[in-house]
Design a protein around this motif. Structure first.
Motif, short mmCIF file in Angstrom:
data_model
loop_
_atom_site.label_atom_id
_atom_site.label_comp_id
_atom_site.label_asym_id
_atom_site.label_seq_id
_atom_site.Cartn_x
_atom_site.Cartn_y
_atom_site.Cartn_z
N CYS A 120 8.47 -13.51 -19.76
CA CYS A 120 9.52 -13.35 -18.75
C CYS A 120 9.19 -12.28 -17.71
O CYS A 120 9.79 -12.27 -16.64
CB CYS A 120 10.85 -13.02 -19.43
N SER A 121 8.24 -11.40 -17.99
CA SER A 121 7.87 -10.38 -17.01
C SER A 121 6.71 -10.82 -16.13
O SER A 121 6.19 -10.03 -15.34
CB SER A 121 7.50 -9.06 -17.72
N GLY A 122 6.31 -12.09 -16.22
CA GLY A 122 5.13 -12.56 -15.52
C GLY A 122 5.17 -12.38 -14.02
O GLY A 122 4.14 -12.14 -13.38
N ALA A 123 6.36 -12.50 -13.40
CA ALA A 123 6.45 -12.35 -11.95
C ALA A 123 5.99 -10.97 -11.50
O ALA A 123 5.38 -10.82 -10.44
CB ALA A 123 7.88 -12.60 -11.48
N PHE A 124 6.26 -9.94 -12.30
CA PHE A 124 5.86 -8.59 -11.94
C PHE A 124 4.34 -8.44 -12.02
O PHE A 124 3.73 -7.81 -11.14
CB PHE A 124 6.54 -7.57 -12.86
N HIS A 125 3.73 -9.01 -13.04
CA HIS A 125 2.27 -8.98 -13.15
C HIS A 125 1.64 -9.75 -11.99
O HIS A 125 0.65 -9.31 -11.39
CB HIS A 125 1.83 -9.57 -14.49
N GLY A 126 2.22 -10.91 -11.67
CA GLY A 126 1.72 -11.68 -10.55
C GLY A 126 1.87 -10.94 -9.23
O GLY A 126 0.99 -10.99 -8.36
N MET A 127 3.01 -10.25 -9.05
CA MET A 127 3.24 -9.49 -7.83
C MET A 127 2.21 -8.38 -7.69
O MET A 127 1.72 -8.10 -6.58
CB MET A 127 4.64 -8.90 -7.86
N ARG A 128 1.84 -7.77 -8.81
CA ARG A 128 0.85 -6.70 -8.75
C ARG A 128 -0.50 -7.22 -8.28
O ARG A 128 -1.18 -6.61 -7.44
CB ARG A 128 0.74 -6.07 -10.15
N VAL A 129 -0.91 -8.39 -8.80
CA VAL A 129 -2.15 -9.02 -8.36
C VAL A 129 -2.06 -9.40 -6.89
O VAL A 129 -2.99 -9.16 -6.10
CB VAL A 129 -2.44 -10.27 -9.22
N ALA A 130 -0.92 -9.98 -6.49
CA ALA A 130 -0.75 -10.45 -5.12
C ALA A 130 -0.75 -9.28 -4.12
O ALA A 130 -1.30 -9.39 -3.02
CB ALA A 130 0.55 -11.24 -5.01
N LEU A 150 -4.09 -17.53 -3.70
CA LEU A 150 -3.05 -18.21 -4.47
C LEU A 150 -2.98 -17.60 -5.86
O LEU A 150 -3.99 -17.54 -6.57
CB LEU A 150 -3.37 -19.72 -4.58
N VAL A 151 -1.78 -17.14 -6.23
CA VAL A 151 -1.55 -16.58 -7.57
C VAL A 151 -0.50 -17.44 -8.26
O VAL A 151 0.61 -17.59 -7.75
CB VAL A 151 -1.08 -15.11 -7.49
N GLU A 166 9.28 -3.60 -16.75
CA GLU A 166 8.68 -3.69 -15.41
C GLU A 166 9.73 -3.37 -14.36
O GLU A 166 10.89 -3.78 -14.50
CB GLU A 166 8.13 -5.09 -15.15
N ALA A 167 9.32 -2.68 -13.31
CA ALA A 167 10.25 -2.40 -12.21
C ALA A 167 9.48 -2.27 -10.91
O ALA A 167 8.30 -1.87 -10.90
CB ALA A 167 11.06 -1.13 -12.48
N LEU A 168 10.14 -2.59 -9.81
CA LEU A 168 9.54 -2.54 -8.48
C LEU A 168 10.63 -2.16 -7.48
O LEU A 168 11.67 -2.81 -7.42
CB LEU A 168 8.94 -3.90 -8.12
#
Length: 389
Positions: free
Chosen positions: A179-189, A142-143, A379-381
């Motif tokens: 506002c870029s937190g989703a990208f950091h979370g995605m990287r952990v996930a 869980l992230v 951030e980009a993905l």
């Protein structure tokens, strides 16, 4: 070294300038090992029309004064129809639960966060799990991403209990990345998803409404005109044979832009968290976004326009992205739609955009998620639409 202009990038990208070379080889997306299996979102319960919010959010303004006229112009130009909040305080005639005093302290604000954030986050996780066809007891990691509140034991523990996750679920909080937190979370996930039999639940929950402050400067008025509450979630995992993913995740890229630290700040104060948005922020995005994002476009057919999943940070930010990348408004249709319907819900916003866009993308379509946060961070993905429903 000269790098030719990509047709979607607006300007050329000098290979090693600024953020340096790509740290990982650009992958073929068919070889990507992690995908998004489900996506879900929740709407905060209290909705208000944009222009009706002005007297509640900036009560110190004198009606008809030059400052009030400026505020009304800022609110009107935000390209937002309505916003949603976890508290009813901004609707005329409702009983206030937080702003019954002019300056509620940080303790009262965090008490509301502790009560409301896990509830809203769980409401986003449930449809994400259903979309992924994954049971709660199958979640191994869980992230939780958030920047608008803090308490311990935190929202991760509350969510584990509310969702009936296993007691050995591995929990991580990604905090205060803005506002870029989703990208950091995605990287952990994504890293967690590569573990054997892993299924990862990532949730972003933000209650920006808890940080109204009695300020009437131009920058404060811009912040008051765009932020709202929201929660979004995705389920990720390694792709096995016959898995039907919503999106196959490809290369990601991050850059902490030098000399831009003061462009976007988020500071804890006794009377809430204070956000500072520099008037130069849109021009910084416009001038640097092409250089940043162009390496991720390598290998995309120049005749096929990728889907752009852009953080709806505000009308000025979306226009800056369009100018910087040479895009049309229709290229950012999902971002404009989310901004209009929900405002800027900080870290959760870009996943609202992704959820809306995935419903319209054809299987195999290429896309790029793009966001910005404090630092100034770009951030980009890159991703590809999968065959999942």
């Amino acid at each position: 070294m000269r790098v030719d202009l990509h047709p979607f990038a607006g300007i050329g990208w000098p290979g090693r300038e600024r953020c340096g070379p790509m740290r990982r080889c650009l992958p073929q997306l068919r070889d990507s090992r992690v995908g998004i299996f489900g996506v879900g979102s929740a709407l905060a319960p209290h909705v208000s029309r944009q222009l009706d919010l002005l007297p509640a959010l900036v009560p110190a303004l004198e009606h008809g004064s030059p400052r009030e006229r400026l505020a009304r112009r800022i609110f009107d130009n935000a390209c937002i129809d309505e916003r949603r909040f976890c508290i009813p305080d901004f609707r005329h005639g409702t009983r206030k639960v937080l702003y019954d005093t002019l300056h509620p302290g940080l303790g009262r604000r965090m008490a509301v966060y502790r009560r409301e954030a896990p509830r809203l986050a769980a409401s986003a996780c449930e449809p994400a799990l259903k979309s992924a066809r994954v049971a709660a007891d199958e979640i191994t990691h869980l992230v939780v991403v958030t920047c608008t509140g803090i308490f311990t034991p935190g929202p991760d523990v509350e969510l584990a209990e509310r969702l009936s996750l296993q007691s050995d679920v591995e929990r991580t909080i990604v905090g205060f990345m803005g506002c870029s937190g989703a990208f950091h979370g995605m990287r952990v996930a994504r890293r967690a998803a590569l573990e054997r039999n892993a299924r990862v639940l990532l949730v972003c929950v933000e209650l920006c409404s808890l940080h109204q402050r009695d300020e009437a400067g131009a920058g404060a008025l811009v912040a008051q005109s765009i932020f709202a509450d929201g929660a979004t979630a995705v389920v990720l995992g390694a792709i096995r044979d016959h898995d039907r993913t919503l999106a196959l995740l490809g290369e990601d890229r991050t850059c902490l832009e030098p000399g831009t630290r003061a462009a976007l700040t988020w500071e804890m104060r006794d009377d809430g968290f204070a956000v500072r948005l520099s008037p130069e922020l849109p021009s910084l995005v416009e001038g640097r976004v092409a250089r940043f994002v162009t390496p991720l476009l390598d290998g995309i057919d120049p005749q096929v326009r990728p889907a752009w999943i852009v953080h709806p940070g505000g009308a000025a930010i979306l226009r800056a992205v369009q100018r910087g990348l040479g895009l049309e408004r229709d290229d950012l249709a999902s971002a404009w739609s989310v901004l209009r319907r929900l405002g800027n819900t900080s870290s959760s916003a870009v996943l609202y955009v992704l959820e809306e866009a995935l419903a319209r993308l054809a299987v195999g379509a290429e896309g790029v998620m793009l966001g910005f946060g404090p630092g100034l961070t770009f951030e980009a993905l890159r991703f590809q639409r999968g065959p999942g429903v």
